[in-house]
Design a protein around this motif. Structure first.
Motif, PDB file in Angstrom:
ATOM      1  N   LEU A 377       0.843  -1.194   0.000  1.00  0.00           N
ATOM      2  CA  LEU A 377       0.000   0.000   0.000  1.00  0.00           C
ATOM      3  C   LEU A 377       0.877   1.243   0.000  1.00  0.00           C
ATOM      4  O   LEU A 377       2.064   1.193   0.340  1.00  0.00           O
ATOM      5  CB  LEU A 377      -0.909   0.008   1.230  1.00  0.00           C
ATOM      6  N   GLU A 378       0.300   2.371  -0.369  1.00  0.00           N
ATOM      7  CA  GLU A 378       1.039   3.624  -0.387  1.00  0.00           C
ATOM      8  C   GLU A 378       1.451   4.014   1.031  1.00  0.00           C
ATOM      9  O   GLU A 378       0.693   3.822   1.988  1.00  0.00           O
ATOM     10  CB  GLU A 378       0.194   4.735  -1.007  1.00  0.00           C
ATOM     11  N   ILE A 415      -2.055  -5.343  -7.809  1.00  0.00           N
ATOM     12  CA  ILE A 415      -1.912  -5.469  -6.365  1.00  0.00           C
ATOM     13  C   ILE A 415      -0.902  -6.572  -6.067  1.00  0.00           C
ATOM     14  O   ILE A 415      -1.000  -7.677  -6.614  1.00  0.00           O
ATOM     15  CB  ILE A 415      -3.265  -5.800  -5.700  1.00  0.00           C
ATOM     16  N   THR A 416       0.068  -6.264  -5.238  1.00  0.00           N
ATOM     17  CA  THR A 416       1.062  -7.267  -4.853  1.00  0.00           C
ATOM     18  C   THR A 416       1.072  -7.429  -3.343  1.00  0.00           C
ATOM     19  O   THR A 416       0.673  -6.522  -2.595  1.00  0.00           O
ATOM     20  CB  THR A 416       2.469  -6.844  -5.318  1.00  0.00           C
ATOM     21  N   LEU A 417       1.548  -8.589  -2.918  1.00  0.00           N
ATOM     22  CA  LEU A 417       1.664  -8.833  -1.487  1.00  0.00           C
ATOM     23  C   LEU A 417       2.797  -7.990  -0.908  1.00  0.00           C
ATOM     24  O   LEU A 417       3.736  -7.615  -1.608  1.00  0.00           O
ATOM     25  CB  LEU A 417       1.920 -10.315  -1.231  1.00  0.00           C
ATOM     26  N   SER A 418       2.710  -7.695   0.385  1.00  0.00           N
ATOM     27  CA  SER A 418       3.703  -6.834   1.023  1.00  0.00           C
ATOM     28  C   SER A 418       5.044  -7.551   1.139  1.00  0.00           C
ATOM     29  O   SER A 418       5.122  -8.789   1.162  1.00  0.00           O
ATOM     30  CB  SER A 418       3.229  -6.408   2.419  1.00  0.00           C
ATOM     31  N   THR A 419       6.098  -6.748   1.231  1.00  0.00           N
ATOM     32  CA  THR A 419       7.446  -7.299   1.375  1.00  0.00           C
ATOM     33  C   THR A 419       7.566  -8.116   2.657  1.00  0.00           C
ATOM     34  O   THR A 419       8.230  -9.161   2.691  1.00  0.00           O
ATOM     35  CB  THR A 419       8.474  -6.157   1.387  1.00  0.00           C
ATOM     36  N   ALA A 420       6.927  -7.640   3.737  1.00  0.00           N
ATOM     37  CA  ALA A 420       6.999  -8.347   5.021  1.00  0.00           C
ATOM     38  C   ALA A 420       6.368  -9.731   4.921  1.00  0.00           C
ATOM     39  O   ALA A 420       6.883 -10.702   5.491  1.00  0.00           O
ATOM     40  CB  ALA A 420       6.309  -7.533   6.108  1.00  0.00           C
ATOM     41  N   TYR A 424       8.256 -13.380   5.374  1.00  0.00           N
ATOM     42  CA  TYR A 424       7.742 -14.368   6.336  1.00  0.00           C
ATOM     43  C   TYR A 424       7.569 -15.731   5.657  1.00  0.00           C
ATOM     44  O   TYR A 424       7.962 -16.771   6.207  1.00  0.00           O
ATOM     45  CB  TYR A 424       6.413 -13.875   6.896  1.00  0.00           C
ATOM     46  N   LEU A 425       6.996 -15.736   4.443  1.00  0.00           N
ATOM     47  CA  LEU A 425       6.736 -17.004   3.744  1.00  0.00           C
ATOM     48  C   LEU A 425       8.035 -17.654   3.275  1.00  0.00           C
ATOM     49  O   LEU A 425       8.161 -18.881   3.294  1.00  0.00           O
ATOM     50  CB  LEU A 425       5.805 -16.748   2.562  1.00  0.00           C
TER      51      LEU A 425
END
Length: 777
Positions: A377-378, A415-420, A424-425
């Motif tokens: 997100l921004e 839309i992409t998943l967050s870096t965090a 984690y994955l």
């Protein structure tokens, strides 16, 4: 090895084995027990974590070794202590722990901090000596090292306590008793200015010197704490709870453990009526009073793990403040309370899902980490969400955030998943590859996804049963605190506490974001370290002074939580509250305990003593002080004796009339109080009171003691210098005798209790020497 040591070890072994605890603990080469092998003191005592205390480290005390290196750096023959304690010392530590925990019923906190640590310091300092061979020099050296480790002297005092309560009582060492021969510390000299150089006004101002003022909070730290908790906006949810708990400490004077473990159902009110049933408010009193429900510590119960319910009246001036703060804390922690209650009732870690269910990692990520941001997100939007949530900690902000992310992800437009989440994955995937966990990745239909295949992380699922097993087995620090605590009559469930905290919420504490209290599964009960760190008493974490201080000096401040209890206790005494009421307020068992927390100056104590108004006006200021000191038993001397004699024979009026005429007989000297009149002639000894004058009364004020300790040092130096001279002259003998007499007098003054004569049988220097003939002796 003596028989007393063997009996103590035998008794400790039996106490442990009776409770199914293995006495022999296998250690590795570094002196550490493997996980699950050592003693869990919290569980063994029947207590409920957190915190959990363990006995599994049998190495030398690391801080002691560091100090020893510095002490012996110049000694080429010095050998460092052995890394692992000897078998005899290991057995002594285990026996002492078993005795304190199971026989004396002390708490795991006390055993860990006050028994294990000082014993290990002694063992490290005396590394070439077994317990039964300990001598006075070994223990004096250990106390010296302990004082260097903790400048406050606390660790040194704990070592003395071990000598007194274990080594001497159990006759562990052949040389016992050793405690009476240990050095007893005195107050440090911090003021080098001689009292005799002060003016009369300055000497009289010493009436305002407080007793044991070092136990009160430092002025600047106290007011900075007040500014922070009442004006600053908390930056995290944890800080919000810390501010509330500190308000409780400040307004109610609870112990730190009592403030941390407040129940959510804290509020009690009591209605007050007169004998006719009318509300007390109609008669000028209060119709109702607010009481704070809490769990009192140090109540001498048979089981230290039992919570003892108690109630404290809240002063009317703090009622609105405390009600607003505590009700807000209950509201904010309600989502955690619901989560923990569901976990307790179901016995599940993730009770929102069926054990056989396959759930997408995008939905599980906020549950497992507490981080509500799982999409990219921004930065401005994330900042606005963080600020909006911290304004009131409303769960509604978190619900709206989750719905927006879910909707955006379904739309799938760039839309992409967050870096965090990716990080984690990937860590989880590496653990699966390395065989460090038994969980596997699944597709939404339940089929296993090959670990080496290309991952579409949005479609990756986890099996809930496997995930719960992984949490229990591989992430023990995140397991929720679901064990109930014992009450005197029943149990207290963990979700009934007021302050419930996210455990290891990295997103909030480290990354400056927020924790999703509506979804995070890892909920814990705070322990006293939660507040010790906030006040800077523990240097492991950032204190609120460091985080919210306005200046560099403010950020260096620290404060001990217990000093706030000392402060309120003293203020209640100063305001004239009865000692019985103060004792009951703080859940103490004797009035004498309350006076240990009394730091009023002598002037404040005298203010509480009442004289008839007409007598006080007629006496004047100086004679009134003298009258109050006589009434309080704080003064002795010829004037006091004459006053009491006249009072007994002729009544109060005559006695006070006499005192008014002898008002100048009260003197504040650098050594104590003098009640002798010098109306006509000055003091014949020029206030050399320690020369043995019978009029000297001890005060034990810190300023007096500092000056006396300085005199003690000077006389000792002079005595040594005189004795070192090789001359055999009469002058040398006179110097030695004079210095020895004065040194003995100073020692007598230091040892005299407050308000008593130092030299009751000494000469009356106020009397002029009578001329005699050569025949008179």
């Amino acid at each position: 090895m003596n028989m007393f040591y063997l009996e103590f070890i035998k008794h400790g072994r039996k106490l442990a084995e009776d409770r199914g605890i293995n006495w022999d603990i296998p250690l590795d080469s570094d002196g550490m027990a493997a996980d699950g092998i050592g003693w869990n003191l919290t569980i063994a005592a029947g207590d409920t974590p957190p915190p959990s205390y363990y006995l599994r480290d049998f190495t030398s005390d690391k801080r002691t070794v560091e100090i020893l290196k510095q002490e012996e750096m110049s000694n080429e023959n010095f050998l460092l202590p052995f890394l692992v304690l000897s078998k005899a010392w290991q057995d002594l530590v285990k026996a002492a722990v078993a005795n304190q925990l199971f026989y004396r019923k002390n708490s795991p906190t006390h055993v860990s901090n006050n028994i294990i640590r000082p014993l290990k310091v002694i063992a490290t300092c005396a590394f070439n000596t077994e317990p039964w061979a300990l001598g006075l020099n070994d223990l004096v050296f250990a106390i010296k090292i302990g004082t260097k480790i903790q400048a406050s002297g606390k660790l040194g005092d704990l070592i003395k306590g071990i000598v007194k309560t274990i080594i001497d009582v159990e006759h562990i060492a052949d040389a016992c008793p050793l405690y009476p021969s240990l050095p007893m510390n005195r107050l440090l000299i911090t003021n080098n200015r001689a009292r005799c150089t002060k003016s009369v006004d300055e000497l009289l101002n010493d009436l305002g010197t407080r007793k044991r003022a070092e136990r009160l909070p430092e002025r600047r730290a106290f007011w900075e704490l007040v500014r922070i908790i009442f004006t600053e906006k908390p930056k995290t949810l944890t800080d919000e709870f810390r501010f509330t708990a500190l308000k409780v400490l400040l307004t109610c004077g609870l112990r730190i453990g009592e403030a941390v473990l407040l129940p959510a159902d804290w509020k009690r009110t009591k209605e007050h009526f007169d004998h006719r049933g009318r509300p007390a408010g109609e008669l000028g009193g209060y119709s109702s009073t607010l009481m704070l429900r809490h769990f009192a510590e140090k109540q001498k119960t048979d089981d230290s793990a039992i919570l003892v319910e108690s109630f404290q009246y809240v002063p009317e001036m703090f009622t609105d403040l405390l009600t607003e703060a505590l009700d807000r804390a209950v509201r904010i922690s309600q989502p955690f309370r619901e989560t923990l209650r569901l976990q307790v009732e179901t016995g599940r870690t993730l009770p929102w899902y069926d054990k056989k269910e396959f759930v997408r990692v995008t939905d599980l990520y906020p549950r497992l980490t507490g981080n509500p941001f799982w999409l990219t997100l921004e930065a401005d939007y994330i900042s606005s969400i963080v600020n909006a949530y911290r304004d009131d900690f409303s769960p509604e902000v978190l619900h709206n955030l989750r719905e927006k992310q879910t909707l955006q992800y379904k739309e799938g437009s760039e839309i992409t998943l967050s870096t965090a989440l990716y990080a984690y994955l990937h860590r989880l995937r590496s653990n699966i590859k390395d065989g460090k966990t038994a969980i596997r990745f699944y597709r939404p239909d339940g089929s296993i996804m090959p670990i080496k295949s290309r991952m579409l992380w949005g479609e990756v699922c986890l099996n809930i049963g496997e995930l719960e097993g992984h949490i229990q087995r591989d992430t023990p620090t995140k397991i929720p605190d679901t064990l109930p605590l014992k009450l005197e009559n029943g149990i207290f469930q963990p979700w009934e506490f007021m302050f419930l905290m996210p455990k290891r919420s990295v997103a909030e504490e480290r990354d400056g974001r927020i924790c999703d209290v509506t979804r995070y599964f890892s909920v814990g009960i705070p322990d006293p370290v939660f507040l010790d760190c906030a006040l800077g008493d523990k240097v492991t974490f950032e204190s609120i002074f460091e985080r919210y201080g306005e200046t560099e000096d403010d950020r260096k401040l620290t404060l001990k939580s217990h000093s706030l209890r000392h402060l309120q206790n003293t203020e209640l005494f100063r305001l004239g509250v009865a000692d019985t009421i103060i004792t009951k307020r703080y859940n103490r068992r004797s009035v004498a305990q309350s006076y240990e927390y009394d730091h009023r100056s002598l002037a404040e104590e005298l203010d509480q003593i009442e004289l008839p108004p007409n007598i006080e006006i007629s006496l004047g200021e100086k004679a009134t002080i003298a009258a109050k000191m006589i009434k309080a038993g704080k003064a002795t001397g010829p004037i006091v004796e004459a006053f009491k004699r006249i009072q007994q024979l002729e009544g109060d009026d005559a006695a006070f009339q006499y005192l008014r005429g002898e008002a100048d007989g009260f003197h504040a000297t650098p050594f104590g109080h003098c009640f002798n009149s010098f109306t006509v002639d000055p003091c014949p000894k020029n206030l050399e009171c320690f020369a043995g004058c019978r009029h000297l009364t001890a005060t034990n004020l810190p300023s007096n003691r500092k000056y006396l300790l300085k005199l003690e040092e000077r006389f000792s130096t002079a005595l040594e210098a005189a004795k070192s001279r090789s001359s055999k002259s009469i002058g040398r003998d006179n110097q030695i005798r004079h210095a020895q007499d004065r040194l003995d007098a100073v020692h007598a003054l230091l040892a005299t209790p407050d308000g008593e004569k130092v030299f009751p049988d000494g000469p009356d220097f106020s009397l002029s020497p009578q001329p005699g003939s050569v025949l008179d002796e």
